[in-house]
Scaffold this motif. Structure first.
Motif, PDB file in Angstrom:
ATOM      1  N   VAL A  25      20.706  15.531  31.151  1.00 37.08           N
ATOM      2  CA  VAL A  25      19.250  15.499  31.015  1.00 37.08           C
ATOM      3  C   VAL A  25      18.892  15.383  29.533  1.00 37.08           C
ATOM      4  O   VAL A  25      19.180  16.305  28.755  1.00 37.08           O
ATOM      5  CB  VAL A  25      18.601  16.776  31.603  1.00 37.08           C
ATOM      6  N   PRO A  26      18.296  14.271  29.107  1.00 37.32           N
ATOM      7  CA  PRO A  26      18.025  14.063  27.679  1.00 37.32           C
ATOM      8  C   PRO A  26      17.257  15.189  26.997  1.00 37.32           C
ATOM      9  O   PRO A  26      17.633  15.633  25.906  1.00 37.32           O
ATOM     10  CB  PRO A  26      17.218  12.753  27.675  1.00 37.32           C
ATOM     11  N   SER A  27      16.184  15.667  27.608  1.00 44.42           N
ATOM     12  CA  SER A  27      15.386  16.708  26.959  1.00 44.42           C
ATOM     13  C   SER A  27      16.162  18.019  26.858  1.00 44.42           C
ATOM     14  O   SER A  27      15.982  18.787  25.906  1.00 44.42           O
ATOM     15  CB  SER A  27      14.074  16.930  27.708  1.00 44.42           C
ATOM     16  N   GLN A  28      17.027  18.268  27.819  1.00 43.74           N
ATOM     17  CA  GLN A  28      17.815  19.503  27.779  1.00 43.74           C
ATOM     18  C   GLN A  28      18.976  19.393  26.798  1.00 43.74           C
ATOM     19  O   GLN A  28      19.411  20.397  26.237  1.00 43.74           O
ATOM     20  CB  GLN A  28      18.276  19.868  29.197  1.00 43.74           C
ATOM     21  N   CYS A  82      22.104  19.934  34.842  1.00 46.10           N
ATOM     22  CA  CYS A  82      21.335  18.914  35.560  1.00 46.10           C
ATOM     23  C   CYS A  82      19.892  19.376  35.734  1.00 46.10           C
ATOM     24  O   CYS A  82      19.532  20.494  35.401  1.00 46.10           O
ATOM     25  CB  CYS A  82      21.962  18.632  36.928  1.00 46.10           C
ATOM     26  N   ASN A  83      19.088  18.479  36.307  1.00 45.04           N
ATOM     27  CA  ASN A  83      17.691  18.791  36.617  1.00 45.04           C
ATOM     28  C   ASN A  83      17.354  18.194  37.971  1.00 45.04           C
ATOM     29  O   ASN A  83      17.804  17.088  38.303  1.00 45.04           O
ATOM     30  CB  ASN A  83      16.770  18.225  35.539  1.00 45.04           C
ATOM     31  N   LYS A  84      16.572  18.907  38.750  1.00 40.90           N
ATOM     32  CA  LYS A  84      16.278  18.484  40.123  1.00 40.90           C
ATOM     33  C   LYS A  84      15.634  17.102  40.182  1.00 40.90           C
ATOM     34  O   LYS A  84      15.943  16.296  41.065  1.00 40.90           O
ATOM     35  CB  LYS A  84      15.365  19.512  40.804  1.00 40.90           C
ATOM     36  N   GLU A  85      14.723  16.805  39.244  1.00 36.70           N
ATOM     37  CA  GLU A  85      14.046  15.515  39.271  1.00 36.70           C
ATOM     38  C   GLU A  85      14.880  14.413  38.640  1.00 36.70           C
ATOM     39  O   GLU A  85      14.928  13.287  39.132  1.00 36.70           O
ATOM     40  CB  GLU A  85      12.697  15.611  38.544  1.00 36.70           C
ATOM     41  N   GLU A  86      15.563  14.730  37.544  1.00 37.79           N
ATOM     42  CA  GLU A  86      16.312  13.708  36.805  1.00 37.79           C
ATOM     43  C   GLU A  86      17.585  13.278  37.530  1.00 37.79           C
ATOM     44  O   GLU A  86      17.988  12.110  37.460  1.00 37.79           O
ATOM     45  CB  GLU A  86      16.670  14.234  35.409  1.00 37.79           C
ATOM     46  N   ASN A  87      18.250  14.207  38.182  1.00 33.93           N
ATOM     47  CA  ASN A  87      19.546  13.924  38.803  1.00 33.93           C
ATOM     48  C   ASN A  87      19.455  14.107  40.314  1.00 33.93           C
ATOM     49  O   ASN A  87      18.729  14.974  40.799  1.00 33.93           O
ATOM     50  CB  ASN A  87      20.626  14.847  38.226  1.00 33.93           C
ATOM     51  N   THR A  88      20.197  13.314  41.056  1.00 32.26           N
ATOM     52  CA  THR A  88      20.110  13.364  42.513  1.00 32.26           C
ATOM     53  C   THR A  88      20.911  14.538  43.082  1.00 32.26           C
ATOM     54  O   THR A  88      21.841  15.044  42.451  1.00 32.26           O
ATOM     55  CB  THR A  88      20.649  12.066  43.133  1.00 32.26           C
ATOM     56  N   TRP A 102      24.621  23.684  36.726  1.00 35.54           N
ATOM     57  CA  TRP A 102      23.385  24.462  36.541  1.00 35.54           C
ATOM     58  C   TRP A 102      22.201  23.507  36.649  1.00 35.54           C
ATOM     59  O   TRP A 102      22.098  22.553  35.877  1.00 35.54           O
ATOM     60  CB  TRP A 102      23.396  25.140  35.180  1.00 35.54           C
ATOM     61  N   VAL A 103      21.312  23.748  37.607  1.00 33.57           N
ATOM     62  CA  VAL A 103      20.188  22.849  37.852  1.00 33.57           C
ATOM     63  C   VAL A 103      18.878  23.524  37.470  1.00 33.57           C
ATOM     64  O   VAL A 103      18.571  24.623  37.936  1.00 33.57           O
ATOM     65  CB  VAL A 103      20.135  22.404  39.329  1.00 33.57           C
ATOM     66  N   THR A 104      18.115  22.848  36.633  1.00 35.90           N
ATOM     67  CA  THR A 104      16.784  23.330  36.270  1.00 35.90           C
ATOM     68  C   THR A 104      15.742  22.640  37.147  1.00 35.90           C
ATOM     69  O   THR A 104      16.002  21.595  37.745  1.00 35.90           O
ATOM     70  CB  THR A 104      16.468  23.052  34.788  1.00 35.90           C
ATOM     71  N   ASP A 105      14.551  23.228  37.200  1.00 34.80           N
ATOM     72  CA  ASP A 105      13.453  22.684  38.008  1.00 34.80           C
ATOM     73  C   ASP A 105      12.165  23.026  37.270  1.00 34.80           C
ATOM     74  O   ASP A 105      11.699  24.169  37.317  1.00 34.80           O
ATOM     75  CB  ASP A 105      13.485  23.306  39.405  1.00 34.80           C
ATOM     76  N   ILE A 106      11.592  22.041  36.577  1.00 38.12           N
ATOM     77  CA  ILE A 106      10.492  22.308  35.645  1.00 38.12           C
ATOM     78  C   ILE A 106       9.207  21.634  36.094  1.00 38.12           C
ATOM     79  O   ILE A 106       9.122  20.405  36.159  1.00 38.12           O
ATOM     80  CB  ILE A 106      10.836  21.803  34.217  1.00 38.12           C
ATOM     81  N   PHE A 107       8.200  22.433  36.402  1.00 34.76           N
ATOM     82  CA  PHE A 107       6.869  21.911  36.719  1.00 34.76           C
ATOM     83  C   PHE A 107       5.809  22.461  35.758  1.00 34.76           C
ATOM     84  O   PHE A 107       4.799  21.828  35.520  1.00 34.76           O
ATOM     85  CB  PHE A 107       6.463  22.271  38.148  1.00 34.76           C
ATOM     86  N   THR A 108       6.038  23.655  35.239  1.00 30.62           N
ATOM     87  CA  THR A 108       5.035  24.333  34.423  1.00 30.62           C
ATOM     88  C   THR A 108       5.627  24.765  33.096  1.00 30.62           C
ATOM     89  O   THR A 108       6.854  24.755  32.904  1.00 30.62           O
ATOM     90  CB  THR A 108       4.503  25.581  35.144  1.00 30.62           C
ATOM     91  N   ILE A 109       4.754  25.171  32.191  1.00 29.16           N
ATOM     92  CA  ILE A 109       5.221  25.696  30.904  1.00 29.16           C
ATOM     93  C   ILE A 109       6.009  26.983  31.124  1.00 29.16           C
ATOM     94  O   ILE A 109       6.996  27.247  30.432  1.00 29.16           O
ATOM     95  CB  ILE A 109       4.030  25.921  29.956  1.00 29.16           C
ATOM     96  N   GLU A 110       5.602  27.763  32.127  1.00 30.36           N
ATOM     97  CA  GLU A 110       6.347  28.992  32.442  1.00 30.36           C
ATOM     98  C   GLU A 110       7.775  28.656  32.889  1.00 30.36           C
ATOM     99  O   GLU A 110       8.728  29.351  32.500  1.00 30.36           O
ATOM    100  CB  GLU A 110       5.626  29.773  33.546  1.00 30.36           C
ATOM    101  N   ASP A 111       7.924  27.596  33.689  1.00 32.47           N
ATOM    102  CA  ASP A 111       9.265  27.141  34.075  1.00 32.47           C
ATOM    103  C   ASP A 111      10.078  26.765  32.850  1.00 32.47           C
ATOM    104  O   ASP A 111      11.282  27.036  32.763  1.00 32.47           O
ATOM    105  CB  ASP A 111       9.182  25.909  34.990  1.00 32.47           C
TER     106      ASP A 111
END
Length: 265
Positions: A25-28, A82-88, A102-111
């Protein structure tokens, strides 16, 4: 021995702190570097462009949707990020045979803040993680003061052309639009990234501004002209997609960028 839970609710057990990291994940990848973990990163995607020098110092293992499994195996990672949206889901399941994923899931600033906190725990970088959490919170509060009296503006945020597609509900982009007092005319669509017919854009919300993101599609002047001709009065604005869609440490820079956007429109 430490037991930690990722943002999908998966429990991971580690006998020791992971030292060989692959980030898909580029941002991570950028966040990991800002946490002081550049030396521990052994593999990245071809889209991991920050910091710039990584492309010449780290092994590229494919993209975010298509990976080179053999290359990843050869790097002998202790953990894959990984990330839920970026990776399948298929990629995550396939890679789980190698090591913990390790999978992240980011929708909000709190996430986003939770992800930074988790990485601090996961990689024993708690002090650095807290510094970035503090920086983010400080920049957020400063931006909220800036935006407080700004009037709401109706917008469409385009991410793709041929066909045209926009950011909709349940996206990090939408959260940042709301923070900017931008009312997303596609927030109520069922799809998270709905297709857009330009001839219908006035009927679907008649935005004041159409924001053309720099990624994942490289919008050009001809797209701005086509969109502008269809919306009549709406102003088209080119915006930095990294600032509106990258989470992690990039968010600190994003708040300053948003101020410039508002000063320019």
């Amino acid at each position: 021995m430490k037991e930690l839970i990722d943002q999908l609710g998966t429990t991971h057990t580690f006998e020791k702190t992971p030292k060989r990291i692959i980030s898909l994940v580029p941002s991570q990848t950028e966040l990991l570097c800002d946490l002081g973990l550049e030396d521990e990163i052994v593999g990245i995607t071809k889209f991991c462009i920050h910091p710039f020098h990584l492309k010449s110092t780290k092994t590229r293992v494919g993209g975010t949707k298509k990976i080179k499994f053999d290359k990843i195996v050869a790097l002998q990672p202790d953990i894959i990020i990984c990330n839920k949206e970026e990776n399948t889901k298929e990629i995550v399941e396939e890679l789980s045979a190698i090591c913990p994923v390790w999978v992240t899931d980011i929708f909000t600033i709190e996430d986003n803040l939770k992800m930074i906190l988790d990485f601090g725990e996961l990689f024993d970088k708690r002090t650095n993680a807290q510094k970035w959490i503090d920086k983010t919170n400080f920049a957020l509060q400063d931006f909220k003061k800036f935006i407080k009296d700004k009037p709401e503006k109706k917008v469409a945020y385009f991410i793709w052309a041929n066909p045209y597609m926009a950011a909709g509900k349940s996206t990090f982009i939408n959260e940042l639009l709301k923070l900017n007092h931008f009312v997303n005319i596609y927030e109520d669509k069922e799809s998270r990234y709905p297709e857009v017919e330009l001839k219908k854009i006035r009927l679907e919300g008649d935005p004041d501004y159409v924001l053309l993101s720099s990624e994942p599609f490289p919008f050009k002047d001809e797209h701005a002209f086509e969109v502008g001709r269809s919306t009549h009065h709406a102003k088209t604005v080119f915006v930095d997609g990294e600032m509106f869609s990258w989470y992690g440490s990039r968010l600190v820079k994003a708040f300053e960028y948003f101020k410039k956007v508002h000063d320019a429109i």
